[in-house]
Scaffold this active site. Structure first.
Site, PDB file in Angstrom:
ATOM      1  N   HIS A   1      -5.677 -11.323  34.748  1.00 27.81           N
ATOM      2  CA  HIS A   1      -6.805 -11.466  34.273  1.00 27.81           C
ATOM      3  C   HIS A   1      -7.281 -12.946  34.416  1.00 27.81           C
ATOM      4  O   HIS A   1      -6.218 -13.708  33.903  1.00 27.81           O
ATOM      5  CB  HIS A   1      -6.757 -10.860  32.722  1.00 27.81           C
ATOM      6  CG  HIS A   1      -6.556  -8.885  32.477  1.00 27.81           C
ATOM      7  ND1 HIS A   1      -7.348  -8.320  32.020  1.00 27.81           N
ATOM      8  CD2 HIS A   1      -5.763  -8.513  33.287  1.00 27.81           C
ATOM      9  CE1 HIS A   1      -7.417  -7.317  32.273  1.00 27.81           C
ATOM     10  NE2 HIS A   1      -6.402  -7.455  33.213  1.00 27.81           N
TER      11      HIS A   1
ATOM     12  N   CYS B   1      -9.624  -6.237  29.279  1.00 27.35           N
ATOM     13  CA  CYS B   1      -8.181  -5.449  27.768  1.00 27.35           C
ATOM     14  C   CYS B   1      -9.098  -4.751  26.356  1.00 27.35           C
ATOM     15  O   CYS B   1      -8.993  -5.946  26.221  1.00 27.35           O
ATOM     16  CB  CYS B   1      -6.885  -6.513  27.671  1.00 27.35           C
ATOM     17  SG  CYS B   1      -5.707  -5.441  27.008  1.00 27.35           S
TER      18      CYS B   1
ATOM     19  N   HIS C   1      -0.966  -9.175  39.330  1.00 30.05           N
ATOM     20  CA  HIS C   1      -2.303  -8.344  38.205  1.00 30.05           C
ATOM     21  C   HIS C   1      -3.001  -9.443  37.196  1.00 30.05           C
ATOM     22  O   HIS C   1      -2.228  -9.856  35.962  1.00 30.05           O
ATOM     23  CB  HIS C   1      -2.394  -6.904  37.660  1.00 30.05           C
ATOM     24  CG  HIS C   1      -3.637  -6.474  37.115  1.00 30.05           C
ATOM     25  ND1 HIS C   1      -3.843  -5.510  38.012  1.00 30.05           N
ATOM     26  CD2 HIS C   1      -4.086  -7.748  36.174  1.00 30.05           C
ATOM     27  CE1 HIS C   1      -4.938  -4.494  37.195  1.00 30.05           C
ATOM     28  NE2 HIS C   1      -5.004  -6.059  35.835  1.00 30.05           N
TER      29      HIS C   1
ATOM     30  N   ASN D   1     -10.287  -8.529  35.070  1.00 32.91           N
ATOM     31  CA  ASN D   1      -9.842  -8.632  35.892  1.00 32.91           C
ATOM     32  C   ASN D   1     -10.147 -10.112  36.611  1.00 32.91           C
ATOM     33  O   ASN D   1     -11.462 -10.433  36.976  1.00 32.91           O
ATOM     34  CB  ASN D   1     -10.094  -7.537  37.035  1.00 32.91           C
ATOM     35  CG  ASN D   1      -9.546  -6.297  36.124  1.00 32.91           C
ATOM     36  OD1 ASN D   1      -7.666  -6.791  35.885  1.00 32.91           O
ATOM     37  ND2 ASN D   1     -10.429  -5.544  35.773  1.00 32.91           N
TER      38      ASN D   1
ATOM     39  N   ARG E   1     -11.627   1.747  38.753  1.00 34.90           N
ATOM     40  CA  ARG E   1     -11.455   2.402  37.607  1.00 34.90           C
ATOM     41  C   ARG E   1     -10.699   1.436  36.194  1.00 34.90           C
ATOM     42  O   ARG E   1     -11.699   1.384  35.550  1.00 34.90           O
ATOM     43  CB  ARG E   1      -9.499   2.804  38.298  1.00 34.90           C
ATOM     44  CG  ARG E   1      -8.331   3.684  37.544  1.00 34.90           C
ATOM     45  CD  ARG E   1      -7.886   3.070  36.149  1.00 34.90           C
ATOM     46  NE  ARG E   1      -7.079   1.682  36.189  1.00 34.90           N
ATOM     47  CZ  ARG E   1      -6.300   1.142  35.508  1.00 34.90           C
ATOM     48  NH1 ARG E   1      -7.058   1.639  34.167  1.00 34.90           N
ATOM     49  NH2 ARG E   1      -6.310   1.046  35.841  1.00 34.90           N
ATOM     50  N   ASP E   2      -9.586   0.376  36.462  1.00 33.75           N
ATOM     51  CA  ASP E   2      -9.415  -0.620  35.249  1.00 33.75           C
ATOM     52  C   ASP E   2     -10.876  -1.279  35.569  1.00 33.75           C
ATOM     53  O   ASP E   2     -10.970  -2.009  33.845  1.00 33.75           O
ATOM     54  CB  ASP E   2      -8.521  -1.708  35.412  1.00 33.75           C
ATOM     55  CG  ASP E   2      -8.366  -2.686  35.107  1.00 33.75           C
ATOM     56  OD1 ASP E   2      -8.315  -1.646  34.011  1.00 33.75           O
ATOM     57  OD2 ASP E   2      -6.844  -3.322  35.168  1.00 33.75           O
TER      58      ASP E   2
END
Length: 300
Positions: free
Chosen positions: A208, A239, A206, A248, A16-17
């Site tokens: 990055h 992002c 979470h 990520n 997903r991300d």
């Protein structure tokens, strides 16, 4: 001497991300093969897809097909930004739904055209209804450390937003360094405060890797007692609202670091790299994470 958790849960966000902003349109069957391989590697919690407008996120336009074809579990997480998305996710059989709000007002306004307070207000009846129906609710807290528009975020503002979600009954807080600007001291400070404030809520970090600080931030968070981390196989993602946010933190690099600290994850790093093999030919940039490169060299 600080103590570290003996076991850590990794929530895989690659499907997903990791893929939502990918320039190449990845076919549904490739996504399903990627998801299946990740499960074979030992991943038990995963963000599968999101029910968002295909106009704004075309990569997620096959959300229903993903849900139909994936072997769904209780922790197959689906992101839904609003009541309409939540309804579609439930129709597709989702048992775990993620909602999101940024601490930063400016970030929210540019992302979803609402302030932080307006976002919470809109989500309140949605979350109440989900909890009444026994759905696992994950609240994703964006810009918990820094915002690309407002700069450094005050710790108290982040804690207050988390408090509002906890009051609504969410099961999990996923707290994000959205643009990869946090340092280990900031990570420790925020997560020790969150653990003290919300001892009964699942807390997930979470990070990055914009400045190659993600592993250091994870180590600091471990010292604060955090034992859940969002990670993305191959370091996929980033992002879209922050220049230079390079993705990520890579699942394989986190698994390797944790193994070196005698922390178990239940994830087989070789099978994890095999999962990356599935997706690597279909993304717009080479995958160059440390452990995947070592894996590649070992095959040649």
């Amino acid at each position: 001497m600080f103590s570290l958790p003996k076991k850590v849960t990794l929530i895989e966000v690659g499907p997903r991300d990791g893929l939502q902003n990918e320039k190449n349109q990845v076919e549904t069957d490739i996504k399903i093969a990627f998801i299946n391989k990740l499960k074979e590697a030992g991943i038990t919690e995963m963000e599968l897809t999101s029910f968002v407008s295909p106009k704004w996120v075309p990569q997620m336009s096959d959300a229903r097909e993903i849900m139909n074809q994936a072997d769904l579990t209780e922790r197959s997480i689906v992101l839904a930004p609003n009541a309409k998305g939540v309804a579609l996710a439930q129709e597709a059989g989702a048992k775990s739904i993620a909602v999101f709000v940024g601490v930063s007002n400016t970030f929210n306004q540019k992302n979803i055209n609402r302030t932080t307070d307006e976002s919470i207000e809109a989500l309140t009846p949605v979350i109440f209804k989900l909890k009444e129906e026994g759905i696992f609710v994950r609240a994703c807290i964006s810009t918990a450390f820094y915002c690309p528009y407002e700069g450094k975020i005050d710790v108290e503002e982040c804690i207050e937003l988390c408090r509002k979600f906890v009051a609504l009954g969410v099961d999990e807080l996923s707290v994000a360094d959205t643009i990869g600007m946090a340092n280990p001291l900031e990570s420790y400070e925020l997560f020790i405060r969150l653990r003290q404030a919300f001892p009964t809520v699942l807390l997930t970090a979470h990070f990055h890797d914009t400045r190659k600080m993600a592993l250091a931030n994870i180590f600091a968070s471990l010292q604060a007692g955090i034992d859940r981390f969002d990670t993305s196989a191959g370091g996929l993602g980033g992002c879209p609202f922050a220049d230079g946010a390079t993705g990520n933190v890579a699942t394989e690099d986190v698994v390797n670091m944790l193994a070196s600290l005698n922390i178990t994850t239940g994830v087989d790093i070789k099978k994890l790299c095999e999962a990356i093999d599935v997706i690597a030919p279909h993304v717009s940039h080479p995958i160059e994470t440390g452990m995947y490169q070592l894996y590649e060299k070992g095959r040649n």
